[in-house]
Design a protein around this motif. Structure first.
Motif, PDB file in Angstrom:
ATOM      1  N   GLU A   1       0.827  -1.211   0.000  1.00 27.41           N
ATOM      2  CA  GLU A   1       0.000   0.000   0.000  1.00 27.41           C
ATOM      3  C   GLU A   1       0.860   1.259   0.000  1.00 27.41           C
ATOM      4  O   GLU A   1       0.550   2.240  -0.690  1.00 27.41           O
ATOM      5  CB  GLU A   1      -0.928  -0.013   1.207  1.00 27.41           C
ATOM      6  N   ALA A   2       1.958   1.237   0.763  1.00 28.87           N
ATOM      7  CA  ALA A   2       2.863   2.396   0.792  1.00 28.87           C
ATOM      8  C   ALA A   2       3.497   2.628  -0.575  1.00 28.87           C
ATOM      9  O   ALA A   2       3.670   3.780  -1.014  1.00 28.87           O
ATOM     10  CB  ALA A   2       3.947   2.183   1.850  1.00 28.87           C
ATOM     11  N   ILE A   3       3.854   1.556  -1.262  1.00 27.03           N
ATOM     12  CA  ILE A   3       4.435   1.667  -2.606  1.00 27.03           C
ATOM     13  C   ILE A   3       3.420   2.266  -3.573  1.00 27.03           C
ATOM     14  O   ILE A   3       3.744   3.162  -4.364  1.00 27.03           O
ATOM     15  CB  ILE A   3       4.918   0.283  -3.071  1.00 27.03           C
ATOM     16  N   ALA A   4       2.181   1.783  -3.514  1.00 27.93           N
ATOM     17  CA  ALA A   4       1.141   2.316  -4.393  1.00 27.93           C
ATOM     18  C   ALA A   4       0.871   3.792  -4.104  1.00 27.93           C
ATOM     19  O   ALA A   4       0.690   4.598  -5.036  1.00 27.93           O
ATOM     20  CB  ALA A   4      -0.138   1.497  -4.232  1.00 27.93           C
TER      21      ALA A   4
ATOM     22  N   ILE B   1       4.039   4.276  -7.395  1.00 32.14           N
ATOM     23  CA  ILE B   1       4.759   3.205  -8.085  1.00 32.14           C
ATOM     24  C   ILE B   1       3.774   2.069  -8.338  1.00 32.14           C
ATOM     25  O   ILE B   1       3.137   1.565  -7.411  1.00 32.14           O
ATOM     26  CB  ILE B   1       5.938   2.702  -7.238  1.00 32.14           C
ATOM     27  N   THR B   2       3.662   1.652  -9.596  1.00 36.46           N
ATOM     28  CA  THR B   2       2.671   0.643  -9.949  1.00 36.46           C
ATOM     29  C   THR B   2       3.283  -0.649 -10.476  1.00 36.46           C
ATOM     30  O   THR B   2       2.600  -1.675 -10.526  1.00 36.46           O
ATOM     31  CB  THR B   2       1.697   1.188 -11.004  1.00 36.46           C
ATOM     32  N   ASP B   3       4.545  -0.629 -10.884  1.00 41.14           N
ATOM     33  CA  ASP B   3       5.195  -1.823 -11.442  1.00 41.14           C
ATOM     34  C   ASP B   3       6.075  -2.437 -10.355  1.00 41.14           C
ATOM     35  O   ASP B   3       7.140  -1.902 -10.022  1.00 41.14           O
ATOM     36  CB  ASP B   3       6.029  -1.429 -12.666  1.00 41.14           C
ATOM     37  N   VAL B   4       5.640  -3.573  -9.806  1.00 42.80           N
ATOM     38  CA  VAL B   4       6.262  -4.121  -8.605  1.00 42.80           C
ATOM     39  C   VAL B   4       6.703  -5.564  -8.841  1.00 42.80           C
ATOM     40  O   VAL B   4       5.901  -6.408  -9.276  1.00 42.80           O
ATOM     41  CB  VAL B   4       5.283  -4.081  -7.411  1.00 42.80           C
ATOM     42  N   GLY B   5       7.967  -5.831  -8.572  1.00 44.09           N
ATOM     43  CA  GLY B   5       8.475  -7.197  -8.586  1.00 44.09           C
ATOM     44  C   GLY B   5       8.510  -7.740  -7.173  1.00 44.09           C
ATOM     45  O   GLY B   5       9.029  -7.078  -6.263  1.00 44.09           O
ATOM     46  N   VAL B   6       7.932  -8.911  -6.949  1.00 42.74           N
ATOM     47  CA  VAL B   6       7.906  -9.526  -5.632  1.00 42.74           C
ATOM     48  C   VAL B   6       8.812 -10.754  -5.662  1.00 42.74           C
ATOM     49  O   VAL B   6       8.550 -11.712  -6.397  1.00 42.74           O
ATOM     50  CB  VAL B   6       6.482  -9.915  -5.211  1.00 42.74           C
ATOM     51  N   VAL B   7       9.891 -10.706  -4.885  1.00 40.02           N
ATOM     52  CA  VAL B   7      10.843 -11.817  -4.812  1.00 40.02           C
ATOM     53  C   VAL B   7      10.309 -12.836  -3.815  1.00 40.02           C
ATOM     54  O   VAL B   7      10.023 -12.505  -2.661  1.00 40.02           O
ATOM     55  CB  VAL B   7      12.238 -11.324  -4.391  1.00 40.02           C
ATOM     56  N   VAL B   8      10.161 -14.081  -4.266  1.00 35.96           N
ATOM     57  CA  VAL B   8       9.565 -15.128  -3.433  1.00 35.96           C
ATOM     58  C   VAL B   8      10.501 -16.329  -3.352  1.00 35.96           C
ATOM     59  O   VAL B   8      11.359 -16.530  -4.206  1.00 35.96           O
ATOM     60  CB  VAL B   8       8.194 -15.571  -3.986  1.00 35.96           C
TER      61      VAL B   8
ATOM     62  N   VAL C   1      -1.519 -12.111  -2.516  1.00 40.86           N
ATOM     63  CA  VAL C   1      -1.299 -10.845  -3.236  1.00 40.86           C
ATOM     64  C   VAL C   1      -1.959 -10.847  -4.610  1.00 40.86           C
ATOM     65  O   VAL C   1      -2.434  -9.822  -5.090  1.00 40.86           O
ATOM     66  CB  VAL C   1       0.214 -10.566  -3.364  1.00 40.86           C
ATOM     67  N   GLY C   2      -1.997 -12.023  -5.255  1.00 39.73           N
ATOM     68  CA  GLY C   2      -2.579 -12.104  -6.590  1.00 39.73           C
ATOM     69  C   GLY C   2      -1.809 -11.284  -7.602  1.00 39.73           C
ATOM     70  O   GLY C   2      -0.575 -11.184  -7.543  1.00 39.73           O
ATOM     71  N   ASP C   3      -2.521 -10.636  -8.504  1.00 40.80           N
ATOM     72  CA  ASP C   3      -1.866  -9.828  -9.534  1.00 40.80           C
ATOM     73  C   ASP C   3      -1.577  -8.406  -9.070  1.00 40.80           C
ATOM     74  O   ASP C   3      -1.035  -7.593  -9.822  1.00 40.80           O
ATOM     75  CB  ASP C   3      -2.698  -9.809 -10.822  1.00 40.80           C
ATOM     76  N   GLY C   4      -1.949  -8.097  -7.823  1.00 42.10           N
ATOM     77  CA  GLY C   4      -1.688  -6.772  -7.259  1.00 42.10           C
ATOM     78  C   GLY C   4      -2.770  -5.752  -7.508  1.00 42.10           C
ATOM     79  O   GLY C   4      -2.694  -4.630  -6.988  1.00 42.10           O
ATOM     80  N   SER C   5      -3.796  -6.107  -8.269  1.00 41.99           N
ATOM     81  CA  SER C   5      -4.816  -5.114  -8.645  1.00 41.99           C
ATOM     82  C   SER C   5      -5.569  -4.569  -7.430  1.00 41.99           C
ATOM     83  O   SER C   5      -6.004  -3.409  -7.439  1.00 41.99           O
ATOM     84  CB  SER C   5      -5.799  -5.733  -9.640  1.00 41.99           C
ATOM     85  N   ARG C   6      -5.694  -5.376  -6.385  1.00 44.72           N
ATOM     86  CA  ARG C   6      -6.390  -4.898  -5.182  1.00 44.72           C
ATOM     87  C   ARG C   6      -5.648  -3.747  -4.525  1.00 44.72           C
ATOM     88  O   ARG C   6      -6.235  -2.970  -3.764  1.00 44.72           O
ATOM     89  CB  ARG C   6      -6.587  -6.034  -4.186  1.00 44.72           C
TER      90      ARG C   6
END
Length: 355
Positions: free
Chosen positions: A39-42, A46-53, A64-69
């Motif tokens: 939420e802080a990033i949004a 910033i809308t393009d986010v890479g999540v390292v898992v 998290v899904g696709d992040g659209s929420r």
């Protein structure tokens, strides 16, 4: 600008909770810690986010899904082993391209977000910009030394003899200069590519590395004590609401949020506190700074300053405090057997017993 959010790691300090759940998804005020960072990033635009898992990839993806929420677009980046923060930058090279980016550790919590910090970075665009905060025990963190102009002159990872009390907060901002740095360094003694070594390489090369010392609230929620403290801090800001049912024999005092489908029967709830959807609180006392997740059962029990995860039940226990109770846990009174304790504990548990 892009964001790189680190959501791997084993969460060893939160065991046994993290044997079956990602540490970034342990809830604070009934919302996973990771979500606050996204939420802080949004909010920073910033809308393009890479999540390292890592090993918990399936659970992170499901949450998290696709992040659209969150108003973002998420790309998942697999890190097969926890080989360090700088290694995460290495494997994200194709995703990051030639864009500036913010790297955010998914188990960190910063009050007030990062919007102002991102704007400041855009204004000056140093090779790297780090966040610092004063801590009482610098030996547990990466530590920075600054010159009079707040430029970084030296970084050290978990020093035995710290030269300052300024610890690195888990938010970093970089230009493409960091990609050269992470390729230039060698693994540390613990076998990891340290981001502190990469930033130090930039300093040694004469690159502009700046720092901001934050005075607001920050916590690394990697252990139970800090997790409970973050929960306390967030609960102090909740808006009271009652979307569930509270009977006439119950008292609700202070900032309390009762979610849809929850029922409070013959009980007293003293805020700040949150009661999750579908939870039943019966003939119980819920004290300040307590988060009860969805689907729980709290009956004939006193509990405060604690976090209870979903579908757990605590029944007939006189008093519970400063506790983190996992999903689907059952807590009940032990039989009255003189002079002995009967324990069923997961690996790496810590137990305190009054004998």
């Amino acid at each position: 600008m892009k964001a790189l959010v680190l959501s791997g790691g084993e969460g060893s300090r939160l065991r046994p909770i993290t044997h079956t759940s990602a540490k970034q998804l342990v809830p604070v005020a009934n919302k996973p810690v990771l979500f606050y960072g996204l939420e802080a990033i949004a909010e920073a635009g910033i809308t393009d986010v890479g999540v390292v898992v890592g090993d918990s990839e399936a659970e992170i993806r499901a949450a998290v899904g696709d992040g659209s929420r969150f108003g973002i677009s998420v790309t998942y980046l697999r890190q097969d082993a926890p080989l360090g923060l700088a290694h995460a930058v290495l494997i994200a090279r194709d995703f990051l391209g030639d864009d500036d980016f913010v790297m955010y550790l998914g188990d960190n919590f910063i009050v007030g977000g990062i919007t102002d910090l991102v704007h400041a970075f855009h204004s000056h665009r140093p090779a790297a910009h780090i966040l610092l905060t004063k801590v009482s025990d610098p030996t547990a963190f990466g530590v920075a030394e600054l010159d009079v102009n707040q430029h970084v002159v030296r970084l050290e990872e978990k020093p035995q003899i710290p030269t300052s009390d300024l610890a690195l907060v888990g938010v970093y901002m970089f230009t493409t200069a960091i990609h050269e740095a992470v390729r230039a360094i060698e693994p540390s003694q613990r076998g990891e590519l340290e981001i502190t070594h990469a930033i130090q390489w930039l300093v040694d090369q004469g690159r502009d590395v700046r720092a901001t010392t934050i005075s607001g609230y920050w916590k690394d929620t990697g252990n139970v004590v800090d997790m409970l403290e973050v929960n306390r801090s967030v609960l102090e800001t909740i808006e009271p609401a009652c979307l569930g049912e509270v009977d006439a024999d119950s008292d609700i005092v202070g900032r309390v949020r009762i979610d849809e489908g929850a029922r409070v029967i013959g009980s007293r709830v003293v805020g700040p506190a949150v009661i999750g959807a579908g939870t039943v609180v019966s003939r119980a006392y819920i004290g300040p700074f307590t988060s009860i997740s969805e689907g729980c059962r709290i009956q004939e029990t006193e509990i405060e300053y604690s976090i209870v995860l979903r579908d757990a039940s605590v029944v007939g226990v006189r008093r519970v405090a400063a506790s983190l109770i996992g999903r689907n846990v059952e807590v009940t009174p032990a039989p009255r057997v003189p002079f002995e304790h009967r324990l069923v504990l997961g690996d790496h548990s810590k137990v305190q017993i009054c004998s």
